[in-house]
Design an enzyme around this catalytic site. Structure first.
Site, PDB file in Angstrom:
ATOM      1  N   HIS A 192       0.828  -1.210   0.000  1.00  0.00           N
ATOM      2  CA  HIS A 192       0.000   0.000   0.000  1.00  0.00           C
ATOM      3  C   HIS A 192       0.857   1.253   0.000  1.00  0.00           C
ATOM      4  CE1 HIS A 192       0.792   0.956   4.287  1.00  0.00           C
ATOM      5  NE2 HIS A 192       0.754  -0.351   4.490  1.00  0.00           N
ATOM      6  N   CYS A 208       3.078  -5.032   6.761  1.00  0.00           N
ATOM      7  CA  CYS A 208       2.738  -4.766   5.362  1.00  0.00           C
ATOM      8  C   CYS A 208       3.911  -4.110   4.638  1.00  0.00           C
ATOM      9  CB  CYS A 208       1.501  -3.880   5.285  1.00  0.00           C
ATOM     10  SG  CYS A 208       0.005  -4.683   5.899  1.00  0.00           S
TER      11      CYS A 208
END
Length: 309
Positions: A192, A208
């Site tokens: 992301h 992440c």
């Protein structure tokens, strides 16, 4: 009218995240067996520059800039100081398909389906206690202008620091997902964007993979659903270019993504055995190997030359 308002809203959200340009680096692949891409170069720092500023400007993460420039003050290199941009890479020993992320390198490689090029970006990875995974998975879902639904574990962590998160953070500049996200078919891990300037090329996330917004904005439309994602832990990489054998060394991370205290020399011996096809026919310089492993500067260095036939 509702559709028009929705389009305008999405455009404004993306504009809020946007910056002037992306700093992806694309390299041609002349053959399937090509090991090295890119080149090293230097730039002169301006008085107000930091290493992070220069990394953002030229497409590098913070820790790789720090490793490549030992002795340079990361917060104030100084007017006119030459700063090395570590833009030469030994490609990871992994399938050249889809996305490959090498954790100790803090770098993502994207191999388009045409097989003729590789595009690479710096990434932030999981910090202590929230390590990023290792293994092969795929892109299961994609979303522009995502909302963030912080899991209970993250909400509890923030609450312990006096920062109480809502159950949903809507799209916009306060959303840590940034303007785009790609969910992996592996737990809750996501590639992301970000709403923070600092942290690319570091261990900063909850596991992440964090990218600069212009980078994820460029990568996102190129990734079909189902794209393979291979996550590896390769602090040492071997590559051949012409008659020269190269070693690229990064600070190792253990299987939990933490700084590792492995026996470096034993790890190199194992690597040389596992990749004996690359090494066969070369005269190795063990002094150079020792120096490269000790430096861990992320720059491919010559460690051997091809023996005459």
């Amino acid at each position: 009218m509702p559709m028009v308002r929705s389009i305008l809203r999405n455009s404004l959200i993306l504009l809020a995240f946007s910056v002037v340009s992306t700093q992806a680096t694309e390299y041609p692949l002349a053959s399937a067996g090509q090991h090295l891409v890119g080149a090293l170069r230097t730039v002169e720092a301006r008085f107000e520059d930091t290493l992070d500023d220069l990394g953002e400007r030229h497409g590098f993460g913070y820790l790789e800039m720090l490793a490549a420039n030992p002795g340079v003050d990361p917060w104030l290199p100084g007017e006119g100081v030459e700063v090395l941009l570590p833009g030469r890479h030994v490609l990871p020993d992994a399938p050249r398909s889809g996305i490959v992320i090498n954790l100790p390198e803090y770098r993502l490689y994207f191999f388009p389906a045409d097989g003729q090029r590789v595009i690479t970006y710096p990434v932030g990875i999981g910090r202590e206690g929230w390590s990023s995974p290792i293994g092969q998975t795929r892109v299961a879902r994609k979303e522009a202008n995502p909302s963030w639904y912080p899991p209970q574990s993250i909400r509890q962590e923030h609450a312990a620091q006096g920062n109480f998160l809502p159950t949903v953070v809507p799209p916009g500049p306060d959303n840590p997902m940034g303007p785009y996200k790609m969910n992996l078919a592996l737990g809750a891990y996501v590639i992301h964007g970000t709403n923070k300037k600092f942290g690319i090329g570091m261990r900063v996330s909850h596991g992440c993979f964090r990218m600069r917004n212009p980078d994820i904005g460029e990568l996102f439309p190129q990734i079909p659903l189902g794209t393979t994602v291979t996550i590896v832990n390769q602090p040492f990489k071997l590559g051949v270019a012409g008659d020269v054998l190269y070693l690229e060394a990064h600070a190792p991370l253990d299987e939990h993504g933490l700084p590792s205290t492995i026996d470096r020399q034993a790890a190199i011996q194992q690597l040389l055995q596992e990749q004996s096809a690359k090494v066969t026919g070369f005269r190795l310089d063990w002094t150079r190997i020792r120096d490269v492993v000790h430096a861990e500067d992320g720059v491919p260095r010559q460690i051997g030359v091809r023996l005459p036939e």
